[in-house]
Design an enzyme around this catalytic site. Structure first.
Site, PDB file in Angstrom:
ATOM      1  N   HIS A 254       1.474   8.552 -87.085  1.00 44.49           N
ATOM      2  CA  HIS A 254       1.117   7.484 -86.154  1.00 44.49           C
ATOM      3  C   HIS A 254      -0.001   7.972 -85.243  1.00 44.49           C
ATOM      4  O   HIS A 254       0.188   8.934 -84.494  1.00 44.49           O
ATOM      5  CB  HIS A 254       2.328   7.062 -85.330  1.00 44.49           C
ATOM      6  CG  HIS A 254       3.457   6.587 -86.182  1.00 44.49           C
ATOM      7  ND1 HIS A 254       3.397   5.387 -86.872  1.00 44.49           N
ATOM      8  CD2 HIS A 254       4.638   7.149 -86.509  1.00 44.49           C
ATOM      9  CE1 HIS A 254       4.510   5.248 -87.580  1.00 44.49           C
ATOM     10  NE2 HIS A 254       5.284   6.308 -87.373  1.00 44.49           N
ATOM     11  N   CYS A 263       7.412  21.516 -77.144  1.00 42.87           N
ATOM     12  CA  CYS A 263       7.363  22.420 -78.302  1.00 42.87           C
ATOM     13  C   CYS A 263       5.995  22.546 -78.976  1.00 42.87           C
ATOM     14  O   CYS A 263       5.462  23.641 -79.077  1.00 42.87           O
ATOM     15  CB  CYS A 263       8.398  21.990 -79.327  1.00 42.87           C
ATOM     16  SG  CYS A 263      10.074  22.257 -78.742  1.00 42.87           S
ATOM     17  N   ARG A 331       6.995  17.687 -70.140  1.00 44.88           N
ATOM     18  CA  ARG A 331       6.201  18.883 -70.442  1.00 44.88           C
ATOM     19  C   ARG A 331       5.042  18.561 -71.389  1.00 44.88           C
ATOM     20  O   ARG A 331       5.256  17.998 -72.459  1.00 44.88           O
ATOM     21  CB  ARG A 331       7.113  19.968 -71.038  1.00 44.88           C
ATOM     22  CG  ARG A 331       8.009  20.606 -69.987  1.00 44.88           C
ATOM     23  CD  ARG A 331       8.943  21.639 -70.568  1.00 44.88           C
ATOM     24  NE  ARG A 331      10.096  21.034 -71.200  1.00 44.88           N
ATOM     25  CZ  ARG A 331      11.132  21.729 -71.685  1.00 44.88           C
ATOM     26  NH1 ARG A 331      11.133  23.046 -71.616  1.00 44.88           N
ATOM     27  NH2 ARG A 331      12.158  21.115 -72.250  1.00 44.88           N
TER      28      ARG A 331
HETATM   29  P1  NAD Z   1      14.738  24.446 -70.983  1.00 46.52           P
HETATM   30  O1  NAD Z   1      13.682  25.063 -70.195  1.00 46.52           O
HETATM   31  O2  NAD Z   1      15.020  22.983 -70.909  1.00 46.52           O
HETATM   32  O3  NAD Z   1      16.132  25.191 -70.695  1.00 46.52           O
HETATM   33  C1  NAD Z   1      16.306  26.577 -70.603  1.00 46.52           C
HETATM   34  C2  NAD Z   1      17.514  26.846 -69.701  1.00 46.52           C
HETATM   35  O4  NAD Z   1      17.853  28.222 -69.771  1.00 46.52           O
HETATM   36  C3  NAD Z   1      17.265  26.548 -68.229  1.00 46.52           C
HETATM   37  O5  NAD Z   1      18.275  25.673 -67.760  1.00 46.52           O
HETATM   38  C4  NAD Z   1      17.361  27.925 -67.551  1.00 46.52           C
HETATM   39  O6  NAD Z   1      17.890  27.854 -66.248  1.00 46.52           O
HETATM   40  C5  NAD Z   1      18.283  28.650 -68.486  1.00 46.52           C
HETATM   41  N1  NAD Z   1      18.204  30.123 -68.437  1.00 46.52           N
HETATM   42  C6  NAD Z   1      17.098  30.907 -68.501  1.00 46.52           C
HETATM   43  N2  NAD Z   1      17.448  32.200 -68.462  1.00 46.52           N
HETATM   44  C7  NAD Z   1      18.793  32.242 -68.374  1.00 46.52           C
HETATM   45  C8  NAD Z   1      19.755  33.308 -68.297  1.00 46.52           C
HETATM   46  N3  NAD Z   1      19.387  34.588 -68.312  1.00 46.52           N
HETATM   47  N4  NAD Z   1      21.061  32.976 -68.192  1.00 46.52           N
HETATM   48  C9  NAD Z   1      21.452  31.694 -68.169  1.00 46.52           C
HETATM   49  N5  NAD Z   1      20.601  30.657 -68.252  1.00 46.52           N
HETATM   50  C10 NAD Z   1      19.279  30.928 -68.359  1.00 46.52           C
HETATM   51  O7  NAD Z   1      14.412  24.828 -72.507  1.00 46.52           O
HETATM   52  P2  NAD Z   1      14.625  23.961 -73.850  1.00 46.52           P
HETATM   53  O8  NAD Z   1      13.684  22.836 -73.928  1.00 46.52           O
HETATM   54  O9  NAD Z   1      16.087  23.718 -74.028  1.00 46.52           O
HETATM   55  O10 NAD Z   1      14.162  25.038 -74.929  1.00 46.52           O
HETATM   56  C11 NAD Z   1      14.874  26.238 -75.166  1.00 46.52           C
HETATM   57  C12 NAD Z   1      14.299  26.902 -76.418  1.00 46.52           C
HETATM   58  O11 NAD Z   1      14.521  26.063 -77.555  1.00 46.52           O
HETATM   59  C13 NAD Z   1      12.785  27.129 -76.360  1.00 46.52           C
HETATM   60  O12 NAD Z   1      12.487  28.329 -77.006  1.00 46.52           O
HETATM   61  C14 NAD Z   1      12.236  25.968 -77.146  1.00 46.52           C
HETATM   62  O13 NAD Z   1      11.004  26.258 -77.728  1.00 46.52           O
HETATM   63  C15 NAD Z   1      13.282  25.767 -78.194  1.00 46.52           C
HETATM   64  N6  NAD Z   1      13.358  24.414 -78.728  1.00 46.52           N
HETATM   65  C16 NAD Z   1      13.251  23.331 -77.893  1.00 46.52           C
HETATM   66  C17 NAD Z   1      13.352  22.039 -78.407  1.00 46.52           C
HETATM   67  C18 NAD Z   1      13.228  20.835 -77.511  1.00 46.52           C
HETATM   68  O14 NAD Z   1      13.124  19.723 -78.023  1.00 46.52           O
HETATM   69  N7  NAD Z   1      13.244  20.974 -76.197  1.00 46.52           N
HETATM   70  C19 NAD Z   1      13.560  21.845 -79.784  1.00 46.52           C
HETATM   71  C20 NAD Z   1      13.691  22.961 -80.611  1.00 46.52           C
HETATM   72  C21 NAD Z   1      13.588  24.242 -80.068  1.00 46.52           C
END
Ligand code: NAD
Length: 434
Positions: A254, A263, A331
């Site tokens: 699209h 991501c 983001r």
């Molecule tokens: P996010 O930033 O929404 O959440 C991360 C969380 O981890 C935060 O709440 C933070 O406070 C917590 N955190 C950090 N360090 C910590 C620790 N030491 N102890 C406890 N909590 C801790 O991130 P997200 O969007 O969920 O993404 C997480 C990972 O997954 C990334 O690597 C991302 O690339 C991957 N990912 C994201 C998506 C998506 O759609 N958002 C999809 C697939 C993969």
């Protein structure tokens, strides 16, 4: 299985909730006390359709709990998932592994018996090996394995994606870890969703390759859209015409204002860096990153052109600012490039978004937030559709146009057709690639 989930963002929370729904005993940990308090009260800190109901069900069943205390969650766990953020490191495009490594160290100190430490965060090739090193160094006595289990869920459809995945990828180096991972995902295995067992490096790379491929597909059609505009073709039909070819497929074709989100931007730039470091440059991906930036800027030009070259002193109604519908995630949303450019160009910008305001207010200074598309368009010089939320897909265009000072529409998601817009009384309409 007893599972600890470190990080309760979009991935950690959805994964934790869904794994508890599989019947596992899950404790989700976050270092942000505000989030933990909300979760304990039964509130979901993010917007993800269906998550509140599934979370409440599993908390009530006693399978799901939340804490700020990593140590107690890891104690006795069969698997500890790392689902913390891996944002782009400032300056060089690399994935910032600070949170992953800090979590690994904390986990190492908390391990009490054999556990598999599973990286769910998206991490560069070689990171799981580093996680293993960090844990072994921090706790030389610890009995553990590492596993790579990248996540492919999409925000907005996350629960369904987790429960009905196209595939689950599990990278391991020992039979013991493989067994634990097999047990965790058994409910999916029983329902015959494919589980791909690989080594660590392969699993890590599959995630980046998948995201880079999808970002490339989007960027490809955006480039074709530009050509369509020059030659008088319709990109929607081009998409359909190529997407019906089974080798190509119709998804992610699209044309729009460029990809954004939590991501694709960071993962494409991390993959480009990984390629450079290993003397295997990712030339296609590097170009995709560049073209995507140009696409976003081109959207600003479209809006200016529609308004006779300038938006200075004009009122612009922007419908949708999240990077896609059904999420509150801002983001890298294209709106973060486009809206400031409009404000900078002297426009009065009104914004409507069903879920974007909480995050968006701080990110988009100088705009007015309204609740309703018709009110936002009242007296406006142009309406811009930036995110295709359902409620913007079936607008009464005649009503919208009737209230505007100048009935112009920049439909950057191709929700409507030029004919619809004209019939409804719009004096000017532009989509993308048509
Ligand atoms: P996010 O930033 O929404 O959440 C991360 C969380 O981890 C935060 O709440 C933070 O406070 C917590 N955190 C950090 N360090 C910590 C620790 N030491 N102890 C406890 N909590 C801790 O991130 P997200 O969007 O969920 O993404 C997480 C990972 O997954 C990334 O690597 C991302 O690339 C991957 N990912 C994201 C998506 C998506 O759609 N958002 C999809 C697939 C993969």
């Amino acid at each position: 299985m007893k599972i600890a989930m470190i990080g309760t963002g979009y991935v950690g929370l959805v994964s934790g909730v869904c794994l508890s729904d599989f019947g596992h005993e899950v404790v989700c940990v976050d270092k942000e006390p505000r989030k933990v308090e909300m979760l304990k009260r039964g509130e979901v800190p993010i917007y993800e359709p269906g998550l509140d109901v599934l979370m409440a069900k599993n908390v009530a069943a006693g399978r799901l709990a939340f804490t700020g205390d990593l140590k107690s969650a890891v104690d006795g766990a069969d698997a500890v998932f790392i689902a913390v953020g891996t944002p782009t490191r400032r300056g060089d495009g690399h994935a910032d592994l600070t949170y992953v490594m800090a979590a690994a160290e904390e986990i190492a100190r908390a391990l009490t018996g054999y556990a598999v430490v599973v990286t769910k965060s998206t991490v560069p090739v070689g990171t799981n090996a580093k996680v293993r090193e960090v844990i072994a160094r921090t706790a030389p006595e610890a009995e553990f394995d590492v596993a790579s289990n990248p996540e492919f869920l999409r925000e907005g459809a996350a629960i369904d994606d987790f429960m009905r995945p196209d595939r689950v990828v599990v990278g391991t180096t020992s039979e013991r870890a493989r067994k634990v991972m097999g047990e965790i995902y058994r409910p999916l295995f029983l329902r015959e969703f494919p589980i791909l067992h690989t080594d660590l490096e392969t699993a890590e790379l599959i995630k980046y390759a998948a995201n880079a491929f999808l970002a490339t597909k989007i960027t490809f059609i955006n480039e074709i859209a530009r050509l369509c505009e020059k030659v008088g073709a319709d990109v929607k039909q081009v998409s359909k015409g190529i997407g019906l070819d089974g080798r190509i497929g119709n998804k992610f074709l699209h044309a729009g204002p460029g990809y954004g989100g939590s991501c694709f931007p960071k993962d494409t730039s991390a993959l480009a860096r990984i390629g450079q470091e290993h003397a295997a440059p990712m030339q296609i991906v590097e170009t995709v990153i560049k073209v995507n930036e140009e696409v976003k800027r081109r959207m600003v030009e479209k809006i200016l052109d529609l308004c006779g070259g300038s938006v200075n002193g004009k009122t612009v109604a922007v419908l949708g600012v999240t990077f896609k519908p059904n999420t509150d995630d801002m983001r890298e949303a294209p709106s973060l490039t486009i809206v400031p450019a409009l404000v900078g160009g002297g426009a009065r910008v009104r914004v409507v978004d069903p879920q974007g305001r909480r995050e968006g207010e701080a990110l988009l200074p100088g705009v007015d937030w309204l609740e309703d598309a018709y009110r936002a368009a009242q007296g406006a010089d142009v309406v811009v559709i930036l995110t295709e939320w359902n409620e913007f897909r079936a607008l009464d265009l005649a009503r919208l146009a009737a209230g505007m000072k100048h009935a112009r529409m920049a439909d950057l998601r191709n929700v409507y057709s030029p004919q619809d817009a004209r019939a409804a009384g719009f004096e000017a309409y532009c989509g993308v690639g048509r």
